[in-house]
Design a protein around this motif. Structure first.
Motif, short mmCIF file in Angstrom:
data_model
loop_
_atom_site.label_atom_id
_atom_site.label_comp_id
_atom_site.label_asym_id
_atom_site.label_seq_id
_atom_site.Cartn_x
_atom_site.Cartn_y
_atom_site.Cartn_z
N CYS A 65 -6.86 8.35 3.40
CA CYS A 65 -5.56 7.96 2.83
C CYS A 65 -4.56 9.09 3.06
O CYS A 65 -4.92 10.27 3.04
N ALA A 115 -6.58 -1.33 1.73
CA ALA A 115 -5.51 -0.63 1.02
C ALA A 115 -5.97 -0.17 -0.36
O ALA A 115 -5.44 0.81 -0.90
N SER A 116 -6.95 -0.85 -0.93
CA SER A 116 -7.42 -0.49 -2.27
C SER A 116 -8.10 0.87 -2.29
O SER A 116 -8.26 1.48 -3.35
N CYS A 133 0.81 -1.23 0.00
CA CYS A 133 0.00 0.00 0.00
C CYS A 133 0.84 1.27 0.00
O CYS A 133 0.37 2.32 -0.43
N CYS A 154 -1.35 5.08 2.04
CA CYS A 154 -2.05 4.04 2.80
C CYS A 154 -3.21 4.63 3.60
O CYS A 154 -3.16 5.79 4.02
#
Length: 521
Positions: free
Chosen positions: A254, A242-243, A13, A17
């Motif tokens: 993020c 993480a996507s 990630c 992240c």
């Protein structure tokens, strides 16, 4: 309850992240102030909350819910497994230079939100529980304390009349207390108004009233959806995957950290609030509670290590079995360490003797695939080393292996460990060993993995309705294909196996061991 900001340690990630606020422990009177402090350090950043709590103060839970709603935060029931520095450990330098104070992975297996916690949970904008977490309610317990209060009153005669000048409390004495186990009408009205304020149906309050204070009633996901306590059927992944940071427009939680990030510390936090990784304020020493809250599984456990072991039973000479000892918590680094050892062994196929109380789910899946790729056998057991402990710098391997004996008495292999075991060609769990599983989330990923390993999907049916870890019985393990036979670790490490014909692949004569070059382990 303690709050810390956590950055995902999911493989791949970085540098962008997801981050979240981990909230674990009992809700107490001072808990809302703690949440306010951490939100103040975050400035305008809106991080979701991952909560794991047995409950606590109702009044504090209501305050927490309103703080969460006022700051427009999302919430999910889950636990955080930390890597590197652990909350509460002083002077930890493991995460220096990484741009964050704490790293970890969120899970919903074993996660709970009970008693007063659902009131806090109701404050989230998006509220997710998932299939494997437990959310439960019951009647409210109220404790009333009686006090005898003594006053000193001062009078003055004015115009022939006594006039009170001052009244002061000079002492208070406790004269007993009593509890009620049903909510009063006043409290019921207060909770009803709060739930309405949060957009949650009154069905939640009805379940609280109908459940004795001595019991706990789990609210099914369908009921949570019907009462709007949960806003979707998603899991914590909706907030921590993480996507989320790989989208064209990354999620709000993020954070991009450059490769040359400086260590996270208090000064950086004060200077740049938006880049703050939470540094817990000093807390006064407190006596531990009578029943300490159980946090995320695996926190603080020694990381899994691999050693090549040669059977030390004199009955096996000159031809003795060898195996790979795998003991400790499974982490994201476990697959890499296993690959390194297997690279040293070359074409030799040694069975794996594993003992682990769990750890990182994805690390276990990758390690299981490595085991299947190399066609290795796996048994639940541990190694009793003879002579010295290989973790000691003064303990050296002889001819590439440490001396030891394989046993399975009292050995545990918990959920991620069971997934790693699934990769074995032969999978053995003896009667003295304990293999346990609990719902772990990531349903589709785990189901696909078990299908790949030819494990019957009935495994999920066996644990789906459980909210605590369940020991699997030998007959069930054999039926679903999790084990391939009733044998124990002795079938791979016993002194007599090298006397059979043909000899197992992991047997090596003393002469060969003496002339071979020592492996650098």
């Amino acid at each position: 309850m303690r709050f810390v900001v956590v950055r995902s340690s999911a493989a791949g990630c970085e540098p962008n992240c997801p981050e979240w606020i981990s909230a674990e422990g009992a809700i107490e009177t001072g808990t809302p102030a703690k949440l306010n402090r951490i939100l103040k350090t975050l400035g305008r950043r809106q991080l979701p909350i991952i909560v794991n709590s047995p409950g606590g103060s109702v009044e504090a839970a209501l305050q927490l819910g309103r703080i969460i709603r006022r700051n427009k935060l999302d919430i999910a029931v889950g636990v955080t497994k930390f890597s590197g520095c652990q909350p509460g450990v002083k002077d930890c330098r493991a995460n220096d230079g990484k741009g964050a104070a704490y790293f970890g992975i969120a899970y919903d297996g074993r996660a709970m939100c009970n008693s007063a916690c659902p009131l806090m949970f109701a404050g989230g904008v998006r509220r997710v529980v998932g299939n494997w977490a437990y959310l439960g309610v019951h009647q409210i317990t109220t404790t009333y304390r009686r006090q005898q209060i003594y006053y000193r009153t001062t009078y003055r005669i004015v115009g022939g009349r006594k006039k009170v000048i001052s009244t002061k409390v000079i002492s208070r004495t406790d004269v007993g207390s009593y509890k009620t186990y049903e909510m009063s009408r006043g409290l019921e009205r207060k909770l009803s108004a709060y739930l309405k304020e949060m957009g949650v149906g009154q069905g939640v309050l009805e379940k609280m009233r109908a459940t004795p204070a001595s019991d706990i009633r789990q609210i099914a996901l369908d009921d949570m959806m019907a009462t709007k306590l949960a806003t979707s059927r998603d899991t914590f992944d909706l907030l921590t995957s993480a996507s989320l940071c790989m989208l064209d427009k990354p999620a709000a939680n993020c954070r991009l950290i450059p490769a040359n990030a400086k260590p996270a510390n208090v000064e950086l936090a004060k200077a740049v609030p938006s880049l703050q990784a939470e540094v817990p304020p000093p807390q006064p020493a407190k006596a531990p509670p009578a029943t300490p809250f159980q946090g995320a599984v695996g926190n603080g456990a020694p990381e899994m290590r691999f050693f090549v072991v040669r059977g030390s039973n004199p009955l096996c000479n000159p031809d003795c079995p060898e195996w790979i000892s795998a003991e400790g918590a499974i982490t994201g680094q476990t697959p890499q360490k296993l690959r390194q050892l297997l690279a040293i062994l070359g074409n030799r196929r040694l069975p794996v003797v594993i003992s682990s109380q769990g750890g990182d789910l994805f690390g276990a899946l990758i390690a299981g695939r490595i085991i299947r790729e190399r066609k290795l056998d796996v048994a639940v057991g541990r190694t009793d080393f003879v002579g010295c402990d290989p973790t000691s710098p003064f303990c050296l391997a002889s001819d590439g292996a440490y001396a030891g004996l394989g046993i399975d008495t009292g050995v545990e292999c918990d959920t991620p460990c069971a997934l790693m075991l699934s990769g074995g060609t032969r999978r053995l769990v003896g009667p003295q060993a304990r293999l346990s599983m609990y719902p772990m989330g990531q349903n589709q990923i785990v189901k696909a993995y078990l299908e790949e390993m030819a494990i019957d999907p009935g495994l999920f049916a066996a644990i789906a309705q459980r909210t605590v870890e369940r020991r699997l019985e030998p007959d069930l393990m054999k039926k679903i294909g999790l084990t391939t036979g009733p044998q124990s670790v002795d079938a791979l490490t016993g002194a007599s196996i090298c006397k059979s014909s043909p000899k197992p692949d992991n047997c090596r004569p003393v002469a060969e061991a003496a002339t071979g070059k020592p492996a650098k382990l």
